[in-house]
Motif scaffolding. Structure first.
Motif, short mmCIF file in Angstrom:
data_model
loop_
_atom_site.label_atom_id
_atom_site.label_comp_id
_atom_site.label_asym_id
_atom_site.label_seq_id
_atom_site.Cartn_x
_atom_site.Cartn_y
_atom_site.Cartn_z
N ALA A 116 -4.01 2.20 7.61
CA ALA A 116 -5.01 2.02 6.56
C ALA A 116 -5.26 0.54 6.29
O ALA A 116 -6.40 0.11 6.09
CB ALA A 116 -4.58 2.73 5.28
N THR A 117 -4.18 -0.25 6.31
CA THR A 117 -4.31 -1.69 6.09
C THR A 117 -5.12 -2.33 7.22
O THR A 117 -6.03 -3.12 6.97
CB THR A 117 -2.92 -2.34 5.99
N GLN A 118 -4.80 -1.98 8.45
CA GLN A 118 -5.52 -2.55 9.59
C GLN A 118 -6.98 -2.10 9.60
O GLN A 118 -7.89 -2.91 9.82
CB GLN A 118 -4.83 -2.16 10.90
N ALA A 137 -0.21 6.66 5.70
CA ALA A 137 -0.41 5.85 6.92
C ALA A 137 -0.81 4.44 6.54
O ALA A 137 -1.83 3.90 6.97
CB ALA A 137 -1.45 6.50 7.82
N ALA A 138 0.03 3.82 5.72
CA ALA A 138 -0.31 2.54 5.10
C ALA A 138 -0.61 1.44 6.11
O ALA A 138 -1.53 0.65 5.91
CB ALA A 138 0.81 2.10 4.16
N ALA A 184 0.83 -1.21 0.00
CA ALA A 184 0.00 0.00 0.00
C ALA A 184 0.86 1.25 0.00
O ALA A 184 0.58 2.22 -0.70
CB ALA A 184 -0.94 0.00 1.21
N SER A 185 1.94 1.23 0.76
CA SER A 185 2.86 2.37 0.81
C SER A 185 3.49 2.61 -0.56
O SER A 185 3.64 3.75 -0.99
CB SER A 185 3.94 2.12 1.87
N SER A 186 3.84 1.53 -1.25
CA SER A 186 4.44 1.68 -2.58
C SER A 186 3.46 2.28 -3.58
O SER A 186 3.86 2.83 -4.59
CB SER A 186 4.93 0.32 -3.10
#
Length: 136
Positions: free
Chosen positions: A45-47, A41-42, A34-36
């Protein structure tokens, strides 16, 4: 038809349950991806998206305000399609094709979730084997 509707809900949410749990158990890897893609705040955001997917899927599966559950999935799917699978930004033909497939999958699933939302709102308890009626 009640059983058919239940089977359809089960088959639809299996993907989201697996994905949601992966967001929570493989957070580092998924947050790195996601960061890539430029997601701020990847990790958070993922959590957060993992929790949202699981809640939406369980609500839809059990028929507990299934309309809201379907909307939670829509809120995940359309931004994910645009942010994570921006095929129009790819220059490599193979990467572009893979991202286009993922984009189309997310938009198709988002469309299906919108249809489920509309059916739950319209048919309410008539959709079959639900715990509650629609919230909206």
């Amino acid at each position: 038809m009640d059983v058919v509707a239940l089977i359809g809900r089960i088959l639809f949410v299996v993907l989201f349950l697996g994905s949601g749990f992966a967001h929570l158990t493989q957070t580092q890897a998924m947050a790195g991806y996601a960061s890539s893609k430029g997601v701020p705040a990847a990790k958070l955001a993922t959590q957060a998206s993992g929790v949202m997917i699981i809640i939406g899927a369980v609500m839809l599966l059990l028929g507990v305000w299934a309309d809201l559950g379907a909307l939670l999935l829509v809120v995940f799917l359309f931004p994910t399609a645009v942010l994570m699978h921006a095929f129009w930004k790819e220059t490599d033909a193979q990467a572009k094709q893979l991202e286009m497939i993922q984009f189309q999958k997310d938009t198709a699933l988002g469309g299906a979730a919108l249809l489920i939302f509309a059916l739950v709102v319209k048919l309410g308890d008539g959709l079959g084997l639900t715990v509650t009626g629609p919230l909206f």
